[in-house]
Write an enzyme that holds these catalytic residues in place. Structure first.
Site, PDB file in Angstrom:
ATOM      1  N   ASP A 188       0.821  -1.252   0.024  1.00  0.00           N
ATOM      2  CA  ASP A 188       0.098  -0.003  -0.057  1.00  0.00           C
ATOM      3  C   ASP A 188       0.731   1.294  -0.067  1.00  0.00           C
ATOM      4  OD1 ASP A 188      -2.229   1.791   0.243  1.00  0.00           O
ATOM      5  OD2 ASP A 188      -2.742   1.014   2.250  1.00  0.00           O
ATOM      6  N   GLU A 225      -2.467   0.440  -4.313  1.00  0.00           N
ATOM      7  CA  GLU A 225      -2.309  -0.824  -3.453  1.00  0.00           C
ATOM      8  C   GLU A 225      -2.454  -2.128  -4.481  1.00  0.00           C
ATOM      9  OE1 GLU A 225      -5.054  -1.720  -0.547  1.00  0.00           O
ATOM     10  OE2 GLU A 225      -6.607  -0.112  -1.308  1.00  0.00           O
TER      11      GLU A 225
END
Length: 369
Positions: free
Chosen positions: A24, A119
């Site tokens: 992420d 992500e």
């Protein structure tokens, strides 16, 4: 003691498990802006258009200290952080950086499932670079992102997607966290149920009414009791409380639809939904712009106070070209809902579906996410 030890060594059971990494990017849009403009570094940056009806796409960590969050109305962000620097979103640039991040992922595995521009899940049970463990893969990816792109990413390593996503958020920003197979129950038990993906505020409140506040509380409930309260989702809660998630990493999955919805604090009539529909339309529009696809169909979803779901959809001759056009169609669909004046609703959602690909740059972005 939970630590950054190496997944992939130990028992035969551990070796048989998947090795999943969730990466992420940290405050992605804001971080790209700070990287490309040295004058923004160390300052509270809010990626959003200014305006009463605009929402925040992203906030730097300096802005988050003031309570600014993505999807928040921009006017609220300005009130919380008067010193914030507002930067209009540039999704074309963010997409280019995202492609560079994806290229780094693909050096290590072909099993990459993007969730958004910032992500993705990676299945590194077998990796292309010969690194001995998933933990080493995650460390290497983070190092390559830092050295080549001058950005930071957080990563979670675990035996499945559910756990890896929780782990990536554990030491944000710029962190790495590993959940070993033998540590799953100890890790999960004290977590608030709101940390479980899919458990929003409404479901969390319903769980609390039956005495479930933590994952540990879920563990002592049998599956039948949870299904009685939550239907099919009760089985999912039962499995996740035990760290069970069999969903594989699916490369290049393209969403068939994009939507956003909001549950009201109190049930309201159709005539009081304008502001929420506008906000949801802007949010959905920005999400659709991230991968440059054009949706032909607009969908409005409503849920009555009696939990009955109503949907209306429209495929106009010309797809919406701005978030305002999307909002106008959603408001039109609301007028097609034929219910009694006293009918109240607990939820409204706006969505886009029936996508076609395009290489054109978006003509108007009025930002979110």
């Amino acid at each position: 003691m939970l630590s950054e030890t190496e997944i992939g060594t130990g028992s035969t059971e551990s070796v048989a498990m998947r090795k999943i990494v969730h990466v992420d990017m940290d405050a992605f849009y804001a971080s790209v802006e700070q990287r490309d403009n040295p004058g923004l570094r160390g300052r509270p940056v809010v990626v959003a258009w200014r305006g009463n009806r605009s929402v925040v796409c992203a906030a730097s960590y300096e802005a988050r200290k003031f309570g600014v969050r993505s999807a928040m109305p921009a006017i609220t962000a300005e009130r919380l952080c008067p010193e914030a620097v507002f930067v209009p979103p540039d999704f074309t640039r963010y997409k280019a950086v995202s492609r560079a991040v994806r290229e780094i992922f693909l050096r290590h595995t072909d099993l990459v499932e993007p969730l958004s521009l910032d992500e993705a899940y990676l299945d590194v049970t077998e990796n292309k670079t010969g690194l001995p463990t998933a933990t080493r893969v995650a460390k290497t990816i983070r190092e390559q992102i830092r050295e080549e792109l001058h950005l930071t990413a957080s990563a979670g390593v675990a035996p499945n997607k559910f756990l890896a996503k929780i782990a990536s958020d554990w030491r944000k920003p710029d962190g790495l966290f590993v959940i070993q197979p033998q540590e799953i129950e100890v890790f999960l038990a004290p977590l608030l149920v709101g940390r479980i993906p899919g458990v929003g505020k409404v479901t969390e409140a319903r769980l609390k009414t039956i005495g479930i506040a933590t994952v540990g509380d879920l563990l002592v409930r049998d599956q039948a009791a949870l299904e009685e309260h939550f239907g099919r989702y009760g089985r999912r809660l039962y499995e996740l409380a035990r760290g069970v998630d069999h969903h594989p990493v699916v490369p290049d999955r393209t969403a068939k639809s994009i939507s956003a919805e909001d549950t009201f604090e109190r049930d309201i009539p159709l005539t009081e939904m304008d502001e929420v529909i506008l906000r949801l339309a802007e949010k959905v529009w920005a999400a659709s712009r991230r991968d440059m696809r054009v949706a032909k169909t607009v969908v409005l979803k409503l849920k009555t106070s009696e939990f009955k779901t109503l949907t209306r959809s429209l495929t106009p001759l010309v797809p919406p070209e701005t978030w305002e056009e999307l909002a106008a169609i959603a408001l039109l669909l609301r007028e097609r809902v034929n219910v009694a004046a006293m009918q109240r609703f607990r939820l409204v959602g706006v969505g886009l579906s029936n996508f076609r690909e395009t290489t054109e740059s978006p003509s108007s972005i009025f930002g979110e996410l």
